[in-house]
Design a protein around this motif. Structure first.
Motif, short mmCIF file in Angstrom:
data_model
loop_
_atom_site.label_atom_id
_atom_site.label_comp_id
_atom_site.label_asym_id
_atom_site.label_seq_id
_atom_site.Cartn_x
_atom_site.Cartn_y
_atom_site.Cartn_z
N THR A 1 0.80 -1.22 0.00
CA THR A 1 0.00 0.00 0.00
C THR A 1 0.83 1.27 0.00
O THR A 1 0.29 2.38 -0.06
CB THR A 1 -0.92 0.02 1.23
OG1 THR A 1 -0.13 -0.13 2.41
CG2 THR A 1 -1.94 -1.11 1.17
N TYR B 1 -8.07 -0.03 1.00
CA TYR B 1 -7.28 -0.68 2.05
C TYR B 1 -7.96 -0.53 3.41
O TYR B 1 -8.42 0.56 3.77
CB TYR B 1 -5.88 -0.05 2.08
CG TYR B 1 -5.04 -0.40 3.29
CD1 TYR B 1 -4.74 -1.72 3.62
CD2 TYR B 1 -4.52 0.61 4.11
CE1 TYR B 1 -3.96 -2.04 4.72
CE2 TYR B 1 -3.72 0.31 5.21
CZ TYR B 1 -3.45 -1.02 5.51
OH TYR B 1 -2.67 -1.32 6.60
N SER C 1 -13.33 1.94 2.09
CA SER C 1 -12.45 1.31 1.10
C SER C 1 -13.18 0.96 -0.18
O SER C 1 -12.55 0.73 -1.23
CB SER C 1 -11.82 0.05 1.69
OG SER C 1 -12.77 -1.00 1.80
N LYS D 1 -2.22 3.95 -6.17
CA LYS D 1 -3.13 3.99 -5.02
C LYS D 1 -4.58 4.21 -5.43
O LYS D 1 -5.50 3.87 -4.67
CB LYS D 1 -2.67 5.05 -4.03
CG LYS D 1 -1.37 4.66 -3.32
CD LYS D 1 -0.86 5.76 -2.40
CE LYS D 1 0.45 5.34 -1.75
NZ LYS D 1 0.99 6.37 -0.82
#
Length: 238
Positions: free
Chosen positions: A49, A79, A147, A74
């Motif tokens: 990440t 996440y 997320s 990203k």
């Protein structure tokens, strides 16, 4: 496609947490990342990440190296960490709108997704309350919803079922399965072997920072006939 290539992370002078780890993850799968405590699961996820920088190796998400093109990489994933104690001073709805703003999600889409996932996880009635007032399980669920706001290609979950009630755990597993069926990727760490057995298309077992098995659970069982799942795990990580 997700590629982890020769990842290595050393803490201090000589504590090797992840040691030359390589994985290739294809679309349309739920991957269970399994290992004992201290095996390197969370460190690997933090390198995936971009939270941690590896000493060596690369992480590539949809062709973007997370070190060289962090924004593009990203954008592709959502996440949820193993500790959901973030943004505690915000109300639930403020946090979700903050995430939606960050990913430039239009109003109509965000409203639809927030309603869909908060109702599914049964936290739609507490969105006007501060996250600090939530139980551990409720905090976990609000982070899961966050997320999913931008409908990511890759969902990375670190011990996502910890603290969830049975109904919410079932709902989350359904969401994970639906995303894999849509051709997306779900990568989640767990130490609960029964969950991996029922949910995962493939598993990767890590021990002492190294991948000691990668493949289907059925293939692993075939290698260790007449052993229980727990006994197989102990044998592989001995």
């Amino acid at each position: 496609m997700i590629e982890l290539t020769n990842l290595r992370k050393v803490y201090g002078k000589d504590h090797v947490a992840v040691d030359d780890l390589s994985l290739e993850i294809k679309p349309g799968q739920i991957i269970g990342f399994i290992g004992p405590n201290g095996a390197g699961k969370t460190t690997t996820i933090k390198m995936m990440t971009g939270i941690l920088k590896p000493n060596n190796g690369t992480v590539t998400i949809n062709g973007f190296d997370i070190s060289q093109n962090p924004i593009e990489a990203k954008k592709a994933f959502g996440y949820v960490s193993d500790s959901p104690n973030s943004f505690l001073k915000l109300k639930g709805i403020e946090y979700l709108n903050f995430v939606a703003d960050m990913y430039e999600i239009d109003k109509e889409t965000r409203v639809q997704r927030i309603e869909q996932y908060t109702k599914a996880l049964k936290i739609d009635t507490v969105l006007q309350q501060k996250i600090a007032s939530y139980s551990h399980g409720m905090r976990q669920k609000i982070m899961v919803v966050g997320s999913l706001i931008h409908d990511p290609y890759l969902l990375i979950l670190d011990e996502p079922l910890t603290g969830l009630d049975p109904q919410s755990a079932f709902t989350l597993k359904e969401i994970m399965r639906q995303r894999a069926d849509q051709g997306k990727i779900v990568f989640f760490s767990t130490h609960v072997l029964e969950v991996a057995e029922k949910l995962c298309d493939e598993i990767s077992i890590i021990n002492h920072g190294k991948i000691v098995y990668n493949g289907t659970l059925n293939s692993l069982k075939d290698e260790y006939a007449n052993l229980s799942l727990e006994e197989i795990f102990l044998e592989v990580t001995a």
